[in-house]
Structures are given as C-alpha cells and as structure tokens.
Design a protein around this motif. Structure first.
Motif, PDB file in Angstrom:
ATOM      1  N   THR A   3      -3.413   2.283   0.077  1.00 25.84           N
ATOM      2  CA  THR A   3      -4.526   2.352  -0.857  1.00 25.84           C
ATOM      3  C   THR A   3      -4.943   3.815  -1.010  1.00 25.84           C
ATOM      4  O   THR A   3      -4.422   4.700  -0.334  1.00 25.84           O
ATOM      5  CB  THR A   3      -5.729   1.547  -0.338  1.00 25.84           C
ATOM      6  OG1 THR A   3      -6.249   2.196   0.833  1.00 25.84           O
ATOM      7  CG2 THR A   3      -5.357   0.115  -0.027  1.00 25.84           C
ATOM      8  N   GLU A  46      -6.482  -4.054  -3.146  1.00 26.86           N
ATOM      9  CA  GLU A  46      -5.875  -2.826  -3.658  1.00 26.86           C
ATOM     10  C   GLU A  46      -4.385  -2.780  -3.321  1.00 26.86           C
ATOM     11  O   GLU A  46      -3.655  -1.953  -3.861  1.00 26.86           O
ATOM     12  CB  GLU A  46      -6.571  -1.591  -3.095  1.00 26.86           C
ATOM     13  CG  GLU A  46      -7.994  -1.407  -3.592  1.00 26.86           C
ATOM     14  CD  GLU A  46      -8.654  -0.155  -3.033  1.00 26.86           C
ATOM     15  OE1 GLU A  46      -7.951   0.714  -2.467  1.00 26.86           O
ATOM     16  OE2 GLU A  46      -9.884  -0.040  -3.170  1.00 26.86           O
ATOM     17  N   GLY A  75       0.829  -1.201   0.000  1.00 26.50           N
ATOM     18  CA  GLY A  75       0.000   0.000   0.000  1.00 26.50           C
ATOM     19  C   GLY A  75       0.866   1.254   0.000  1.00 26.50           C
ATOM     20  O   GLY A  75       2.050   1.192  -0.280  1.00 26.50           O
TER      21      GLY A  75
END
Length: 153
Positions: free
Chosen positions: A22, A77, A20
């Motif tokens: 995100t 994600e 990440g």
C-alpha cells in the motif's frame, strides 16, 4: 497496488499470492491522541510527549490496537473482490505485535493470501497482513484476517 477479483470464486486457487504494498501512512501525534480519546487508553507512553522523551522509546508510540486497526485501512488497498451480495469480517486467526511504532513513523501494508475455501455457501479467505515500518528491520504487526464473501442471490 490493488489486486482485483471479479467474483469471490476467482479467489479459489490464489493461495500464496502476494498483495500490495500500500501507500505509506504517517502516524502522527494527532492520530495517536484521537485513538487514545475514543478508546480511553491514555497511557503516558502514547499521549505525553514530554514524559515519553525520557521513556523507553524516546518518543510517544502508537497503541498496538491502533496499529492493528490500520489493517482495516490497508486490506482494501491491496485486494478488491467484486460481484458478491455481502461480505463479512469473520475476525482474526493470529495477531502479533513485533515492534513499537514511534510517533512520526511511516507504515504500509503488504499481504499474502494464505487460504481460500468454499464454506457455508460462501467463499472464505484468510489474508496475512503485515504492517511494515519504513526503515525498520521488524514489522509493527502481523495479522491473519478472515473474510467471507456470499454470492449474489
């Protein structure tokens, strides 16, 4: 930013890898009310904006389980595993709620691969997902997710 692994085996040896972050997601009253509707948890601190103004947080807050459910949104994600026949969500090892999420707050996920091992004809990973609140000192939630990927037949 998504970390892409071309197969479950490529995950082996990635312990400690950061994932990440995100994109930010705004938690609005519509989302909170929708979660209350589907779960039946209509406690006033979540759904009664007027009463919540004089409550302990000064506004409505997201349900802890709503915050936890967003781990399922944030995880893909951050990490994408390819070329496997099936994947199974085994569950969670540990979950902690560290701070309330006020209505209007923005959340995002960051992650860390904790463990990866071969198990029962599959590759199993444990990824710690931390749900951050923009501008807050403490995260909303930390959850250790367990995923198992079965190789193609």
């Amino acid at each position: 930013m998504v970390a892409i692994f071309e197969s479950p085996r490529v995950l082996l040896g990635t312990e400690g890898m950061k994932l990440g972050p995100t994109d930010w997601l705004t938690i609005d009253q519509k989302r909170i009310d929708g979660f209350a509707e589907v779960t039946g948890d209509k406690q006033w601190i979540h759904v009664d904006s007027e009463r919540a103004r004089t409550g302990p947080f000064g506004t409505t807050i997201a349900h802890g389980y709503l915050t936890l459910s967003l781990v399922n949104l944030f995880l893909p994600e951050m990490v994408e595993v390819r070329n496997f026949s099936s994947g199974v969500n085994i569950g969670l090892d540990r979950v902690r709620f560290l701070a309330p999420v006020p209505c209007g707050a923005r959340l995002r996920g960051v992650g860390e691969i904790l463990t990866v091992e071969e198990m029962k004809g599959a590759i199993q990973s444990i990824v710690r997902v931390t749900v951050e609140i923009e501008g807050a000192q403490k995260p909303a939630c930390i959850a250790d997710t367990i995923s198992r990927y079965f190789s193609e037949p």
